[in-house]
Design a protein around this motif. Structure first.
Motif, PDB file in Angstrom:
ATOM      1  N   CYS A  39      -1.212  -8.687  -9.011  1.00  0.00           N
ATOM      2  CA  CYS A  39      -0.251  -7.612  -8.744  1.00  0.00           C
ATOM      3  C   CYS A  39      -0.247  -7.328  -7.254  1.00  0.00           C
ATOM      4  O   CYS A  39      -1.311  -7.159  -6.645  1.00  0.00           O
ATOM      5  N   THR A  40       0.928  -7.289  -6.662  1.00  0.00           N
ATOM      6  CA  THR A  40       1.070  -6.815  -5.291  1.00  0.00           C
ATOM      7  C   THR A  40       2.099  -5.693  -5.290  1.00  0.00           C
ATOM      8  O   THR A  40       2.959  -5.630  -6.168  1.00  0.00           O
ATOM      9  N   TYR A  41       2.008  -4.836  -4.311  1.00  0.00           N
ATOM     10  CA  TYR A  41       2.862  -3.651  -4.307  1.00  0.00           C
ATOM     11  C   TYR A  41       3.411  -3.389  -2.917  1.00  0.00           C
ATOM     12  O   TYR A  41       2.893  -3.895  -1.916  1.00  0.00           O
ATOM     13  N   SER A  42       4.432  -2.559  -2.887  1.00  0.00           N
ATOM     14  CA  SER A  42       4.991  -2.072  -1.637  1.00  0.00           C
ATOM     15  C   SER A  42       5.289  -0.591  -1.820  1.00  0.00           C
ATOM     16  O   SER A  42       5.977  -0.212  -2.777  1.00  0.00           O
ATOM     17  N   VAL A  43       4.755   0.217  -0.912  1.00  0.00           N
ATOM     18  CA  VAL A  43       4.951   1.658  -1.015  1.00  0.00           C
ATOM     19  C   VAL A  43       4.777   2.286   0.355  1.00  0.00           C
ATOM     20  O   VAL A  43       4.037   1.773   1.190  1.00  0.00           O
ATOM     21  N   SER A  44       5.460   3.387   0.582  1.00  0.00           N
ATOM     22  CA  SER A  44       5.279   4.123   1.825  1.00  0.00           C
ATOM     23  C   SER A  44       4.054   5.015   1.697  1.00  0.00           C
ATOM     24  O   SER A  44       3.954   5.801   0.764  1.00  0.00           O
ATOM     25  N   GLY A  45       3.138   4.865   2.618  1.00  0.00           N
ATOM     26  CA  GLY A  45       1.944   5.681   2.573  1.00  0.00           C
ATOM     27  C   GLY A  45       0.913   5.132   1.606  1.00  0.00           C
ATOM     28  O   GLY A  45       0.932   3.964   1.231  1.00  0.00           O
ATOM     29  N   ASN A  46       0.015   6.007   1.180  1.00  0.00           N
ATOM     30  CA  ASN A  46      -1.052   5.584   0.278  1.00  0.00           C
ATOM     31  C   ASN A  46      -0.553   5.481  -1.153  1.00  0.00           C
ATOM     32  O   ASN A  46       0.240   6.293  -1.600  1.00  0.00           O
ATOM     33  N   PRO A  47      -1.034   4.463  -1.868  1.00  0.00           N
ATOM     34  CA  PRO A  47      -0.554   4.271  -3.229  1.00  0.00           C
ATOM     35  C   PRO A  47      -1.494   4.843  -4.289  1.00  0.00           C
ATOM     36  O   PRO A  47      -2.709   4.939  -4.083  1.00  0.00           O
TER      37      PRO A  47
ATOM     38  N   VAL B  45       2.943   1.422  -9.676  1.00  0.00           N
ATOM     39  CA  VAL B  45       2.590   2.116  -8.438  1.00  0.00           C
ATOM     40  C   VAL B  45       3.440   3.360  -8.253  1.00  0.00           C
ATOM     41  O   VAL B  45       4.589   3.423  -8.705  1.00  0.00           O
ATOM     42  N   ARG B  46       2.862   4.347  -7.650  1.00  0.00           N
ATOM     43  CA  ARG B  46       3.637   5.484  -7.163  1.00  0.00           C
ATOM     44  C   ARG B  46       3.002   5.931  -5.862  1.00  0.00           C
ATOM     45  O   ARG B  46       1.806   5.764  -5.669  1.00  0.00           O
ATOM     46  N   PRO B  47       3.793   6.500  -4.955  1.00  0.00           N
ATOM     47  CA  PRO B  47       3.223   6.900  -3.675  1.00  0.00           C
ATOM     48  C   PRO B  47       2.505   8.231  -3.782  1.00  0.00           C
ATOM     49  O   PRO B  47       2.837   9.077  -4.620  1.00  0.00           O
TER      50      PRO B  47
END
Lengths: 116, 115
Positions: A23-31, A93-95
């Motif tokens: 799993c890889t993710y993309s999110v603004s800030g800490n996940p 994921v959620r930021p």
């Protein structure tokens, strides 16, 4: 906007061998990162989550996952696979937010099959 | 705890009919989510509520879909009129949201077939 990638639609592992679901993710800030499992004709069940602290988190049924910030990954692992681990696995994921109200984004799922 | 309760578990209807799906979240949870799962599109968030207030309905496909949460223990998802492409498994989930780090608990789902 956040996103999750599960690069493998299907993973096959022999019983007793170690397993990894990527799993890889993309999110603004800490996940905030989560793994869920879905058995046939059932709803999703929570396995484990990373919020903060130790990068290695342990969850239900002997599963664990390692948070790697530099690689933006959260791979699910188990040292010795069981046939009963065969299921559909979702990363999500959620930021981080002071206000909450941030929706959870799920990956497309990886079907794990453990071969006896 | 009985977990998240959804009804009906299976629904078969004809195109054009109204369909109402029901959900009872876990007592004490303050967030409720409606998802749709299909082979083609995977798991999609349709709408979610926080403290009975709709927060994000951007995933609702079109005006034929509507959702309500009249109180903390009940929510409905209505499709009117239904179409064959609405056939899917619809999940309700709930959580106690204190800042986004609590997990969601999913119900068993409603399998909807529109003929």
């Amino acid at each position: 906007a956040q996103s999750v990638a599960q690069p493998e639609d299907q993973v096959n592992v022999a019983e007793g061998n170690p397993l990894t679901v990527k799993c890889t993710y993309s999110v603004s800030g800490n996940p905030y990162l989560f793994w869920y499992v879905q058995y046939p004709n059932r709803g999703l069940q929570f396995l484990l989550k990373y919020i903060t602290g130790d990068n290695l988190v342990k969850g239900s049924y002997g599963f664990e996952a390692e948070f790697n910030k530099s690689q933006t990954s959260f791979h699910l692992k188990k040292p010795s696979a069981l046939v009963s681990d065969s299921a559909l696995y979702f990363c999500a994921v959620r930021p981080y937010s002071n206000f909450g109200n941030e929706k959870l984004t799920f990956g497309t799922g990886t079907r794990l099959t453990i071969i006896p | 705890d009985a977990g998240v309760i959804q009804s009906p578990r299976h629904e078969v209807t004809e195109m054009g009919q109204e369909v109402t799906l029901r959900c009872k979240p876990i007592s004490g949870h303050n967030s409720l989510f409606w998802y749709r799962q299909t082979m083609m599109r995977g798991l999609e968030l349709l709408i979610y509520f926080n403290n009975n207030v709709p927060i994000d309905d951007s995933g609702m496909p079109e005006d034929r879909f509507s959702a309500k949460m009249p109180n903390a223990s009940f929510s409905t998802l209505k499709i009117q009129p239904s179409e064959p492409r609405d056939s899917a498994v619809y999940f309700c989930a709930s959580s106690f949201d204190q800042g986004g780090y609590n997990e969601q608990f999913f119900g068993p789902g409603t399998r909807l077939t529109v003929l």
